[in-house]
Design a protein around this motif. Sequence first.
Motif, PDB file in Angstrom:
ATOM      1  N   ALA A  57       0.815  -1.218   0.000  1.00  0.00           N
ATOM      2  CA  ALA A  57       0.000   0.000   0.000  1.00  0.00           C
ATOM      3  C   ALA A  57       0.848   1.266   0.000  1.00  0.00           C
ATOM      4  O   ALA A  57       0.312   2.380   0.015  1.00  0.00           O
ATOM      5  CB  ALA A  57      -0.928   0.004   1.206  1.00  0.00           C
ATOM      6  N   GLY A  58       2.162   1.109  -0.014  1.00  0.00           N
ATOM      7  CA  GLY A  58       3.051   2.262  -0.049  1.00  0.00           C
ATOM      8  C   GLY A  58       3.308   2.901   1.295  1.00  0.00           C
ATOM      9  O   GLY A  58       3.857   4.004   1.374  1.00  0.00           O
ATOM     10  N   MET A  59       2.953   2.225   2.383  1.00  0.00           N
ATOM     11  CA  MET A  59       3.177   2.747   3.727  1.00  0.00           C
ATOM     12  C   MET A  59       4.374   2.044   4.376  1.00  0.00           C
ATOM     13  O   MET A  59       4.675   0.892   4.045  1.00  0.00           O
ATOM     14  CB  MET A  59       1.932   2.549   4.588  1.00  0.00           C
ATOM     15  CG  MET A  59       0.716   3.327   4.093  1.00  0.00           C
ATOM     16  SD  MET A  59       1.032   5.107   3.980  1.00  0.00           S
ATOM     17  CE  MET A  59       1.236   5.507   5.732  1.00  0.00           C
ATOM     18  N   PRO A  60       5.064   2.708   5.314  1.00  0.00           N
ATOM     19  CA  PRO A  60       6.199   2.074   5.983  1.00  0.00           C
ATOM     20  C   PRO A  60       5.780   0.792   6.695  1.00  0.00           C
ATOM     21  O   PRO A  60       4.775   0.753   7.396  1.00  0.00           O
ATOM     22  CB  PRO A  60       6.654   3.135   6.984  1.00  0.00           C
ATOM     23  CG  PRO A  60       6.189   4.421   6.402  1.00  0.00           C
ATOM     24  CD  PRO A  60       4.887   4.119   5.729  1.00  0.00           C
ATOM     25  N   ALA A  61       6.546  -0.266   6.493  1.00  0.00           N
ATOM     26  CA  ALA A  61       6.280  -1.534   7.166  1.00  0.00           C
ATOM     27  C   ALA A  61       6.676  -1.425   8.629  1.00  0.00           C
ATOM     28  O   ALA A  61       7.772  -0.965   8.954  1.00  0.00           O
ATOM     29  CB  ALA A  61       7.067  -2.651   6.485  1.00  0.00           C
ATOM     30  N   THR A  62       5.781  -1.865   9.519  1.00  0.00           N
ATOM     31  CA  THR A  62       6.064  -1.855  10.964  1.00  0.00           C
ATOM     32  C   THR A  62       5.532  -3.147  11.573  1.00  0.00           C
ATOM     33  O   THR A  62       4.534  -3.143  12.303  1.00  0.00           O
ATOM     34  CB  THR A  62       5.419  -0.635  11.653  1.00  0.00           C
ATOM     35  OG1 THR A  62       4.011  -0.630  11.372  1.00  0.00           O
ATOM     36  CG2 THR A  62       6.033   0.666  11.173  1.00  0.00           C
ATOM     37  N   PRO A  63       6.169  -4.269  11.269  1.00  0.00           N
ATOM     38  CA  PRO A  63       5.656  -5.551  11.731  1.00  0.00           C
ATOM     39  C   PRO A  63       5.696  -5.708  13.250  1.00  0.00           C
ATOM     40  O   PRO A  63       6.562  -5.157  13.933  1.00  0.00           O
ATOM     41  CB  PRO A  63       6.565  -6.570  11.040  1.00  0.00           C
ATOM     42  CG  PRO A  63       7.806  -5.812  10.714  1.00  0.00           C
ATOM     43  CD  PRO A  63       7.386  -4.408  10.452  1.00  0.00           C
ATOM     44  N   THR A  64       4.741  -6.485  13.761  1.00  0.00           N
ATOM     45  CA  THR A  64       4.667  -6.832  15.181  1.00  0.00           C
ATOM     46  C   THR A  64       4.563  -8.348  15.298  1.00  0.00           C
ATOM     47  O   THR A  64       4.551  -9.065  14.297  1.00  0.00           O
ATOM     48  CB  THR A  64       3.446  -6.174  15.845  1.00  0.00           C
ATOM     49  OG1 THR A  64       2.263  -6.600  15.163  1.00  0.00           O
ATOM     50  CG2 THR A  64       3.531  -4.651  15.776  1.00  0.00           C
ATOM     51  N   GLY A  65       4.465  -8.851  16.519  1.00  0.00           N
ATOM     52  CA  GLY A  65       4.262 -10.283  16.746  1.00  0.00           C
ATOM     53  C   GLY A  65       5.395 -11.111  16.187  1.00  0.00           C
ATOM     54  O   GLY A  65       6.554 -10.685  16.150  1.00  0.00           O
ATOM     55  N   PRO A  66       5.107 -12.340  15.702  1.00  0.00           N
ATOM     56  CA  PRO A  66       6.159 -13.208  15.172  1.00  0.00           C
ATOM     57  C   PRO A  66       6.941 -12.574  14.029  1.00  0.00           C
ATOM     58  O   PRO A  66       8.163 -12.745  13.940  1.00  0.00           O
ATOM     59  CB  PRO A  66       5.378 -14.441  14.705  1.00  0.00           C
ATOM     60  CG  PRO A  66       4.152 -14.455  15.564  1.00  0.00           C
ATOM     61  CD  PRO A  66       3.800 -13.026  15.777  1.00  0.00           C
ATOM     62  N   ALA A  67       6.257 -11.844  13.146  1.00  0.00           N
ATOM     63  CA  ALA A  67       6.950 -11.191  12.029  1.00  0.00           C
ATOM     64  C   ALA A  67       7.929 -10.140  12.544  1.00  0.00           C
ATOM     65  O   ALA A  67       9.054 -10.017  12.048  1.00  0.00           O
ATOM     66  CB  ALA A  67       5.936 -10.550  11.085  1.00  0.00           C
ATOM     67  N   GLY A  68       7.498  -9.402  13.549  1.00  0.00           N
ATOM     68  CA  GLY A  68       8.382  -8.402  14.132  1.00  0.00           C
ATOM     69  C   GLY A  68       9.585  -9.031  14.803  1.00  0.00           C
ATOM     70  O   GLY A  68      10.713  -8.527  14.675  1.00  0.00           O
TER      71      GLY A  68
END
Length: 312
Positions: A50-61
């Motif tokens: 979507a063109g927004m900064p990625a800010t992963p949380t949880g297992p992905a983070g």
Amino acid sequence: MAFDTLAYTQTPGDRAATLRADPEWVAERLGRDDTRTVPMWRDRVLLTAAGMPATPTGPAGRAVLAAAGQTALLSLDGTAAVFAADLSGVEEREALRLAGGHASADLRTLAAALPGPAAATLAYARGLLYWNRQALFCGACGGPTRSAHAGHVRVCGGAGCGRELFPRIEPAVIALVESPGPRPRCLLARHHGARPDGFSLLAGFVEVGESLEGAVRREVAEEAGVTVGAVTYQGSQAWPFPAGLMVGFVAQAADESIAVDGSELLEARWFNRDEIVERIVNGPGSGPVDSIGGWLLRAWAGLDTAAGVPGR
């Protein structure tokens, strides 16, 4: 002027200066599901589809944090920690996969489209991770350094040294110089490499043993040959590209004589308010939308300083 809404100045949350000194607390936060990561790759922002900064949380983070060559606590958002994660040690494709991203981008190309706090957080992350990469060895003994205080300090591991290194900040001044005559005019200059109509305010780094006001007077005199009297502080802006702090001033020239140095500047000229308004509205503009220089120029011209403000 509302300098608090300048780009890169609205970092949200609590920087947790005391808590980040506790290694056990930091380790616990790194493992929590509500911890948010701000991954960067070689100073570039990783963007979602979507063109927004990625800010992963949880297992992905946690996967991003585990793969990062350096992590740094940015703030507490309520009770959730926000960590920057440097993925510069892997290829871009792998960094994007880990972050759930689709592309990378230079932060300055995104700033105008991002909410102010988001742009400030990314700039904070960029500056802190860059400093950690540049401070891997001690400048005193050459020994390797290790990260401490959740990425805000590095400690030399050299025998008998133990020197603590702190993030380096390089202050620079930028000045709108006004003429002394009854008809208000301001000084703009064209630097080497600038386009034919690429005039901008004068700026330069502060030198050792120099006040901010002294730096304004020296830079303007050295580059444009203009003597400056009163220098009035206007505001400041975080500028971690890579480690700057921009400090804005309005300065009063003693006279209108100009003698450019020919080294930094190709030419310098006085512009009246009508000419500045014309340049901003119908011409080359007031400079980068994320820069304090444009704000100084718009304010002097009596224009809306909020024009082009990220997140507005």
